[in-house]
Design a protein around this motif. Structure first.
Motif, PDB file in Angstrom:
ATOM      1  N   ALA A   7     -34.738 -24.194 -21.423  1.00 23.85           N
ATOM      2  CA  ALA A   7     -34.725 -22.733 -21.333  1.00 23.85           C
ATOM      3  C   ALA A   7     -35.092 -22.096 -22.667  1.00 23.85           C
ATOM      4  O   ALA A   7     -34.552 -22.467 -23.710  1.00 23.85           O
ATOM      5  N   GLY A   8     -35.984 -21.129 -22.619  1.00 24.17           N
ATOM      6  CA  GLY A   8     -36.315 -20.341 -23.809  1.00 24.17           C
ATOM      7  C   GLY A   8     -36.905 -21.196 -24.926  1.00 24.17           C
ATOM      8  O   GLY A   8     -37.579 -22.187 -24.681  1.00 24.17           O
ATOM      9  N   ARG A   9     -36.649 -20.770 -26.161  1.00 28.15           N
ATOM     10  CA  ARG A   9     -37.040 -21.534 -27.355  1.00 28.15           C
ATOM     11  C   ARG A   9     -38.551 -21.635 -27.551  1.00 28.15           C
ATOM     12  O   ARG A   9     -39.018 -22.555 -28.228  1.00 28.15           O
ATOM     13  N   ARG A  33     -27.981 -18.424 -30.106  1.00 27.48           N
ATOM     14  CA  ARG A  33     -27.520 -18.748 -28.749  1.00 27.48           C
ATOM     15  C   ARG A  33     -28.539 -18.270 -27.720  1.00 27.48           C
ATOM     16  O   ARG A  33     -29.378 -17.434 -28.027  1.00 27.48           O
ATOM     17  N   LEU A  34     -28.433 -18.788 -26.523  1.00 26.08           N
ATOM     18  CA  LEU A  34     -29.386 -18.397 -25.484  1.00 26.08           C
ATOM     19  C   LEU A  34     -29.067 -16.984 -24.991  1.00 26.08           C
ATOM     20  O   LEU A  34     -27.913 -16.570 -24.988  1.00 26.08           O
ATOM     21  N   THR A  35     -30.098 -16.279 -24.547  1.00 23.64           N
ATOM     22  CA  THR A  35     -29.883 -14.974 -23.935  1.00 23.64           C
ATOM     23  C   THR A  35     -29.372 -15.194 -22.515  1.00 23.64           C
ATOM     24  O   THR A  35     -29.412 -16.299 -21.988  1.00 23.64           O
ATOM     25  N   ARG A  36     -28.936 -14.103 -21.931  1.00 25.41           N
ATOM     26  CA  ARG A  36     -28.423 -14.198 -20.567  1.00 25.41           C
ATOM     27  C   ARG A  36     -29.480 -14.807 -19.634  1.00 25.41           C
ATOM     28  O   ARG A  36     -29.206 -15.667 -18.807  1.00 25.41           O
ATOM     29  N   ASN A  42     -24.025 -20.487 -25.408  1.00 22.07           N
ATOM     30  CA  ASN A  42     -24.119 -21.820 -26.019  1.00 22.07           C
ATOM     31  C   ASN A  42     -24.417 -22.834 -24.903  1.00 22.07           C
ATOM     32  O   ASN A  42     -23.610 -23.022 -23.998  1.00 22.07           O
ATOM     33  N   PRO A  43     -25.581 -23.487 -24.967  1.00 24.37           N
ATOM     34  CA  PRO A  43     -25.996 -24.326 -23.826  1.00 24.37           C
ATOM     35  C   PRO A  43     -25.063 -25.509 -23.566  1.00 24.37           C
ATOM     36  O   PRO A  43     -24.884 -25.912 -22.423  1.00 24.37           O
ATOM     37  N   LEU A  44     -24.453 -26.030 -24.610  1.00 28.33           N
ATOM     38  CA  LEU A  44     -23.509 -27.128 -24.377  1.00 28.33           C
ATOM     39  C   LEU A  44     -22.327 -26.613 -23.553  1.00 28.33           C
ATOM     40  O   LEU A  44     -21.893 -27.253 -22.597  1.00 28.33           O
TER      41      LEU A  44
END
Ligand SMILES: Nc1ncnc2c1ncn2[C@@H]1O[C@H](COP(=O)(O)OP(=O)(O)OP(=O)(O)O)[C@@H](O)[C@H]1O
Ligand SMILES: [Mg+2]
Length: 1016
Positions: free
Chosen positions: A11-13, A213-216, A246-248
């Motif tokens: 996702a994303g990045r 951190r990831l967005t919603r 936080n993906p974890l």
């Protein structure tokens, strides 16, 4: 509930991958490069590096991780791991052969296989460092090499020294990229990695990448990957809130089937930090954990019973250890899950006691917290203290406080709490002064306002089961009205029945205000032309009743319904638009944000329907700003984003449109809104030739639209996109089938606004379909400049049949549309008695010769292009001009063709509409027309100056060059640092543009045209 432990979807990045890609490209090109990748635990450093490796073809990757053994851990652990990996792959001798001079005694410190280490001492160390660097450089000579040192926050002293040496002495021609990952949240003030990072940060070729951190939206993508389907809105909310991106944490939380408690593994991870703190600090953190994610200093003082000094002293280690952060006048846990873990750890008695202490402190000092937080936190603490009566009463008060601040989500939570506790408090109704059925009704209303549509329908249904329409018609009508409105918002069947039934229940009695509201709601959903008169009459009656009742807010909404209806006669909207100013006056007087939003939505909608794109965009943009002020971003705000994206797409301001769409999608709007937004993004992707992207977006919208009752405004554009996608993929037969299906399944008379574009899209599919297009085309009305432009385009596309009729004796007459009362003044093309036939440029019915047909077609297209130009729709204009150029060529008039090609190309270029650019260049090339206006002299070279040859983009040209060199897709991907899949898309586009059947043929064409002769 989970399908995968780890999301296969990354996702994303995108930005981070690109940054790493650039660093690798620099290294490949012969510059030293190191990237330091920091981020909190679990944020995705390892995954990012892994995904990067996956995309970096033709690269040797060496990974070594530091181990958590304290700072005196195993020396050189990551380098030993790297070396071990190499020996495993190439054997000891293979590795020895790579070490300069074959001296490996230095390396023996890292791996016993290399024999007896040399004696200790500074030279030994220097030799080891040199040998390691030499080895890496030799490897990189054979193949670009990426050295990854993971978890450098755990690096021992020796590792840090060696790393520092490698980075600083990394040669610029070595094709070596060094990546270092570390947990930035572990770096307390005196952490030994800090000075190293600072030192390396000053080295010219070192860059830093801090992972956020990831967005919603990225969390949704990750969760979707894990589940293999899209999670529900409620799950998304929960997962996003708890994980904070936080993906974890997302993974662990989703892997947990139980729901409420934290998984063991995550708890240990989170608490490890806390356990290192002094006991009195831990005790205070436990107290604070009952106070919430963020806690005021004053409140903590009141609850802890400590004085200021003692409190600060106990808190200091928590702040230094990165467990708490100072946040204004209070403290926040650095991660919400740390608080949760601490709170879960409380003993049951402690838990109740602490929450009671918080509740009492807030009751004693209400000024400690601002409203509505005070009321809501009080309700929370009473609830957590298991005092049902106090919890119910305080939740009811908190709901009222939340309502005052338009915090609908909170209000709904509090009302749900009241409903939950109802059974435990025998005199609940008396205590709050409200009956159960009315709490349900209120909750349904609030759910609607909060955008929780499914909940709202369920709550309204539950309330209706408690309200008998015979004995209690007013309450029943109220609930029907609510459910109808929510069903409508969600695109569910039954809304019209609900609202008509509500209106019938109060046809001539009941409170004036409610009667006006019900009629207003009903008028609002009567869209179709066949109920247009009912709409107008219902809205007018609603206005009357609202005035009698002295209810400006209801009047405002009814006036919106009326005005929207009247404005459907797009050619006459100027007479009606003024009413929106009156709506706003009423809405402001009444302080009603919904009417304000409704006004912006309706006004921008009719402006767009009339082709007034600029004004539509302005009104929608102002509406979005207003939605932000009113706290209605997720509902009205995102809906208005549709009304902003649409005119921006029309105006060719595509990048701006994409920004608007992205921003709206970040708020995770209700699914129908998502589908509409994705639709416009699909249009742009299609026009830009980004077919994979277009398909992905289209598919997502399709999933949404297949569930629920949607109107023509959603379904017809969707069908057009389906057709366009199939055509772009060269699947024309399937496109025809899709068009036929749409013609069969939809009533094209329902909405001229959405039917015309569909007819235009389908007419492009050519002959076999035309007979099916005539009947709706003949009967549909043409209202306003936009529909006129579409109608002209349709006429041009089907010329001369359009003018002459589908067959002998069947003239295409544009009769007045379903709004029978509306004369078609907007269409100035009357030929005799209301029959509109062809462009006005003095062309009579088409003559017999092919030249006349072509001349007519040219004029038809010119007229269409002029109409689009007047509307400021550059893409439609460019396409009409391209068609006009074809018509001119058919006439043999190359000058006219060149002129139109040039104008079209300029527009298409500005839009980034690559497929159209390619098509234009193809046409120009075949006709030997030089861009810039004039036809080229016969026999002149085919190349078109200043334009990419053959319509190839710069990227495609690069790819073609490598294809011509005989490289495989994988090799090309490696060379250009793009995905193999992307290469194959480029290659198929190139083949299409060159008209080549195979790579070999494309290479031959490139050679024949001497495409790369000058680049060598
Ligand atoms: N962008 C992403 N999309 C999907 N999953 C992700 C993403 N980023 C990380 N993950 C997943 O989250 C988990 C944690 O990520 P990862 O191990 O890369 O974190 P980290 O930053 O290296 O943590 P640590 O500091 O503990 O080493 C992994 O299972 C990973 O696959
Ligand atoms: Mg990691």
């Amino acid at each position: 509930m989970t399908t995968h432990m780890v999301s296969p979807v990354f996702a994303g990045r995108g930005g981070e991958l690109a940054a790493l890609g650039e660093a690798l490209a620099r290294a490949r090109a012969g510059a030293a490069a190191t990237v330091l990748v920091g981020g909190e635990a679990g944020v995705g450093k390892t995954r990012l590096v892994h995904e990067f490796e996956q995309r970096a073809d033709g690269v040797l990757v060496l990974v070594g991780g530091c181990l958590e053994l304290g700072t005196d851990g195993l020396p050189f652990a990551p380098f030993s791991a790297v070396l071990r990996g190499l020996v495993r792959g190439r054997g000891r001798d293979g590795v020895t052969a790579l070490v300069p001079g074959g001296h490996t005694r230095g390396l023996a410190r890292l791996l016993p296989e290399f024999g007896e280490p040399d004696k200790d001492g500074p030279e030994a160390r220097a030799r080891l460092f040199e040998q390691m660097l030499g080895l890496l450089e030799r490897l990189a000579e054979d193949q670009p090499t990426v050295l990854v040192i993971e978890d450098a926050h755990w690096a021992d002293r020796s590792t840090r020294d060696l790393l520092s040496f490698l980075v600083r002495y990394q040669r610029s021609d070595a094709r070596l990229l060094i990546l270092v990952t570390y947990r930035s949240d572990e770096l307390h003030r005196t952490h030994p990695l800090r000075p190293l990072l600072a030192e390396l940060g000053r080295v010219g070729w070192v860059s830093r990448l801090e992972l956020r951190r990831l967005t919603r939206r990225e969390v949704v993508a990750q969760a979707t990957g894990i589940l293999d389907r899209e999670p529900s809105a409620a799950d998304i909310e929960l997962i996003y809130e708890r994980s904070e991106g936080n993906p974890l944490f997302v993974e662990v939380l989703m892997g947990e089937t139980g729901g409420d408690t934290l998984p063991e593994s995550l708890r240990d991870l989170l608490l490890a930090k806390v356990e290192r703190l002094p006991e009195e600090t831990q005790e205070l953190l436990r107290v604070a954990s009952a106070g919430g994610q963020r806690i005021e200093h004053a409140l903590l003082t009141a609850v802890s019973g400590l004085d200021d000094g003692a409190l600060s002293q106990a808190l200091r280690p928590a702040v230094a250890g990165n467990v708490l952060v100072v946040d204004g006048e209070g403290y926040a846990f650095r991660h919400a899950l740390i608080r949760e873990a601490l709170h879960d750890d409380l003993l049951p008695g402690e838990h109740t006691r602490l929450h009671t202490r918080f509740a009492e402190a807030i009751e004693r000092h209400p000024s400690l917290l601002p409203e509505p937080r005070g009321a809501i936190e009080l309700a929370h603490h009473w609830h957590a203290a298991h005092d049902a009566t106090s919890a119910l009463v305080s939740a009811w008060k908190a709901a009222a406080a939340a309502r005052r601040s338009a915090a609908y989500g909170e209000q709904l939570r509090m009302l749900s709490r009241v409903l939950e506790l109802w059974g435990q408090v025998p005199d609940a109704a008396a205590r709050i002064g409200c009956a159960h059925v009315d709490v349900l009704g209120q909750a349904a209303t609030v759910a609607h306002l909060a955008g929780e549509f499914e909940r709202g329908i369920a709550l309204a249904g539950a309330a209706m089961a408690e309200a008998d329409p015979d004995t209690d018609p007013i309450r029943a009508a109220r609930l029907l009205r609510r459910r109808g409105a929510i069903r409508y918002s969600l695109g569910r069947f039954g809304y019209l029945d609900d609202l008509r039934q509500a209106a019938a229940l109060m046809a001539d009695s009941g409170p004036l205000k409610l009667r006006a509201q019900v009629l207003e709601n009903l008028a609002r959903v009567l869209h179709d032309p066949d109920v247009w008169h009912e709409r107008i009459a219902t809205a007018q009656r609603a206005i009357e009743l609202a005035r009698q009742a002295g209810e400006p807010a209801v009047e405002a909404n009814a006036l919106i319904a009326l005005t929207w209806g009247l404005c459907q006669r797009f050619s006459r909207i100027d007479e009606e638009l003024g009413a929106f100013a009156e709506v706003r006056r009423l809405a402001l007087a009444a302080g009603d944000p919904n009417a304000l939003m409704g006004s912006a939505i309706s006004e921008s909608d009719v402006l767009e329907g009339a082709g007034r794109h600029e004004r539509a965009a302005r009104v929608a943009r102002e509406g979005i700003a207003e939605a932000e002020r009113q706290g209605l971003v997720r509902t009205s705000g995102t809906f208005l984003a549709i009304n902003l994206a649409e005119p921006l797409v029309s105006l060719g301001r595509w990048d701006e449109a994409l920004e608007v769409i992205d921003r709206a999608l970040d708020h995770v709007p209700p699914p129908p809104t998502q589908a509409s937004l994705q639709g416009f993004a699909t249009d742009i992707a299609l026009a830009r030739g980004q077919l994979d992207r277009a398909e992905e977006l289209h598919e997502s919208a399709r999933r949404i639209l297949s569930r629920g009752a949607f109107r023509a405004q959603n379904l017809l554009p969707h069908a057009c996109r389906e057709v366009a996608l199939l055509v772009a993929r060269g699947r024309v037969d399937e496109a025809r089938e899709a068009a036929e299906r749409t013609l069969r399944e939809h009533d094209f008379m329902v909405s001229a606004r959405y039917s015309w574009p569909a007819l235009v899209a389908f007419a492009q599919l050519g002959e076999p379909l035309l007979p099916e297009l005539w009947p709706p085309a003949r009967r549909l009305g043409v209202e306003g400049d936009l529909q006129r432009a579409q109608w002209l385009t349709f006429t041009a596309l089907t010329w001369p049949a359009a003018a002459a009729g589908a067959g002998p004796g069947a003239p295409l007459a544009l009769a007045a549309g379903p709004l029978q009362a509306v004369p078609l003044q907007a269409v100035p093309l009357d030929v005799g008695d209301g029959v509109h036939a062809g462009p006005r440029s003095g062309v009579e019915a088409p003559g017999p010769g092919p030249g006349d047909v072509a001349a007519g077609r040219l004029m038809a297209w010119d007229e269409a292009a002029a109409a689009w130009a007047a509307l400021r729709q550059p893409y439609s204009e460019a396409r009409a001009l391209a068609a006009a150029a074809h018509a001119a060529l058919a006439l043999g008039d190359r000058q006219q063709a060149a002129d139109r090609l040039a104008r079209s190309r300029e527009l298409a270029d500005r839009l980034g509409a690559a497929p159209l650019v390619a098509e234009l260049d193809g046409t120009a090339r075949r006709a030997r027309i030089v861009a810039g206006g004039g036809p080229g002299t016969d026999g002149a070279p085919e190349a078109v100056p200043d334009a990419p040859p053959l319509g190839l983009t710069a990227r495609e040209r690069e790819v073609l060059r490598l294809v011509a060199d005989g490289r495989s897709n994988r090799e090309i991907a490696g060379e250009l640092f793009i995905a193999v899949k992307t290469v194959s898309v480029h290659v198929s586009n190139i083949l299409a543009k060159l008209g080549a059947a195979s790579r070999g043929e494309a290479a031959a064409t490139a050679h024949r045209l001497h495409l790369f002769d000058s680049d060598a």
